[in-house]
Design a protein around this motif. Sequence first.
Motif, short mmCIF file in Angstrom:
data_model
loop_
_atom_site.label_atom_id
_atom_site.label_comp_id
_atom_site.label_asym_id
_atom_site.label_seq_id
_atom_site.Cartn_x
_atom_site.Cartn_y
_atom_site.Cartn_z
N ALA A 1 36.25 -8.05 108.56
CA ALA A 1 35.10 -8.89 108.24
C ALA A 1 33.79 -8.26 108.68
O ALA A 1 32.72 -8.77 108.37
N GLY A 2 33.87 -7.14 109.42
CA GLY A 2 32.66 -6.47 109.88
C GLY A 2 32.06 -7.07 111.13
O GLY A 2 30.93 -6.77 111.48
N LEU A 3 32.81 -7.92 111.83
CA LEU A 3 32.30 -8.58 113.02
C LEU A 3 32.46 -7.75 114.29
O LEU A 3 31.75 -7.98 115.27
N VAL A 4 33.41 -6.83 114.29
CA VAL A 4 33.59 -5.92 115.43
C VAL A 4 33.89 -4.53 114.90
O VAL A 4 34.35 -4.36 113.77
N GLU A 5 33.63 -3.55 115.74
CA GLU A 5 34.00 -2.17 115.45
C GLU A 5 35.14 -1.78 116.37
O GLU A 5 35.19 -2.22 117.52
N ARG A 6 36.03 -0.95 115.86
CA ARG A 6 37.21 -0.52 116.62
C ARG A 6 37.13 0.97 116.88
O ARG A 6 36.78 1.74 116.00
N GLU A 7 37.45 1.36 118.11
CA GLU A 7 37.52 2.77 118.48
C GLU A 7 38.84 3.02 119.20
O GLU A 7 39.16 2.34 120.18
N GLN A 8 39.61 3.96 118.70
CA GLN A 8 40.89 4.30 119.32
C GLN A 8 40.65 5.31 120.44
O GLN A 8 40.01 6.33 120.24
N ARG A 9 41.17 5.02 121.62
CA ARG A 9 41.10 5.93 122.77
C ARG A 9 42.51 6.05 123.34
O ARG A 9 42.97 5.15 124.04
N GLY A 10 43.16 7.16 123.02
CA GLY A 10 44.55 7.30 123.45
C GLY A 10 45.39 6.26 122.76
O GLY A 10 45.33 6.10 121.55
N ARG A 11 46.15 5.51 123.55
CA ARG A 11 47.00 4.49 122.94
C ARG A 11 46.34 3.14 122.82
O ARG A 11 46.89 2.20 122.25
N ALA B 1 32.00 -15.54 102.78
CA ALA B 1 33.26 -16.25 103.02
C ALA B 1 34.20 -15.42 103.89
O ALA B 1 34.89 -15.96 104.77
N ARG B 2 34.22 -14.10 103.69
CA ARG B 2 35.07 -13.23 104.50
C ARG B 2 34.66 -13.30 105.97
O ARG B 2 35.50 -13.37 106.86
N VAL B 3 33.37 -13.31 106.22
CA VAL B 3 32.87 -13.37 107.60
C VAL B 3 33.24 -14.71 108.22
O VAL B 3 33.81 -14.77 109.31
N PHE B 4 32.93 -15.80 107.52
CA PHE B 4 33.20 -17.12 108.09
C PHE B 4 34.69 -17.43 108.16
O PHE B 4 35.14 -18.11 109.09
N LYS B 5 35.47 -16.91 107.24
CA LYS B 5 36.91 -17.12 107.29
C LYS B 5 37.51 -16.45 108.52
O LYS B 5 38.40 -16.99 109.17
N THR C 1 26.11 -8.51 111.60
CA THR C 1 26.89 -9.10 110.53
C THR C 1 26.86 -10.63 110.61
O THR C 1 26.60 -11.31 109.62
N LEU C 2 27.11 -11.16 111.79
CA LEU C 2 27.13 -12.60 111.97
C LEU C 2 25.73 -13.19 111.78
O LEU C 2 25.58 -14.21 111.10
N ALA C 3 24.74 -12.53 112.33
CA ALA C 3 23.36 -13.02 112.19
C ALA C 3 22.93 -13.03 110.73
O ALA C 3 22.31 -13.98 110.25
N SER C 4 23.29 -12.01 109.99
CA SER C 4 22.93 -11.93 108.58
C SER C 4 23.65 -12.99 107.76
O SER C 4 23.06 -13.57 106.84
N ALA C 5 24.91 -13.23 108.08
CA ALA C 5 25.66 -14.25 107.35
C ALA C 5 25.04 -15.63 107.58
O ALA C 5 24.88 -16.40 106.62
N ALA C 6 24.71 -15.93 108.81
CA ALA C 6 24.07 -17.23 109.11
C ALA C 6 22.72 -17.33 108.42
O ALA C 6 22.39 -18.37 107.82
N LYS C 7 21.95 -16.27 108.45
CA LYS C 7 20.62 -16.26 107.83
C LYS C 7 20.72 -16.50 106.32
O LYS C 7 19.87 -17.16 105.74
N ALA C 8 21.75 -15.97 105.69
CA ALA C 8 21.91 -16.13 104.24
C ALA C 8 22.07 -17.59 103.86
O ALA C 8 21.70 -17.99 102.76
N LEU C 9 22.63 -18.39 104.74
CA LEU C 9 22.86 -19.80 104.42
C LEU C 9 21.70 -20.71 104.81
O LEU C 9 21.53 -21.77 104.22
N ILE C 10 20.91 -20.30 105.79
CA ILE C 10 19.85 -21.19 106.27
C ILE C 10 18.45 -20.75 105.88
O ILE C 10 17.51 -21.48 106.06
N ALA C 11 18.34 -19.56 105.35
CA ALA C 11 17.00 -19.05 105.00
C ALA C 11 16.46 -19.73 103.76
O ALA C 11 17.12 -20.24 102.95
#
Length: 114
Positions: free
Chosen positions: A84-94, A32-36, A104-114
Amino acid sequence: MSTPPAIESASDVAPCCVRGETIDDAVAQDLARVFKALGDPTRVKLMSLIAGSSAGEMCVCDLTEPVGLSQPTVSHHMKLLVEAGLVEREQRGRWAYYRPTIDTLASAAKALIA
């Protein structure tokens, strides 16, 4: 960077994907966190922009114009995608740079259709 408790890979989803069985409450909350996070058109567009980037990542400074929102608003949307784990963030300067975590997205979809 710490990884959020969201589903991370297909192997994390396998136990709940046996046909005829329903997923448990903990997995349902993670899904739900991913899809929300993707329940908002702006966040879907941001994901599309980042995933389609030739560099494989994008700076928040380059995401504001395509969605027509201010940098603080885009940063808020990006924070929800990170949580939600859909992107990673990296700080570079400002500036913050984001890259997609497609598993993450592929696994979430697979959990519902598998």
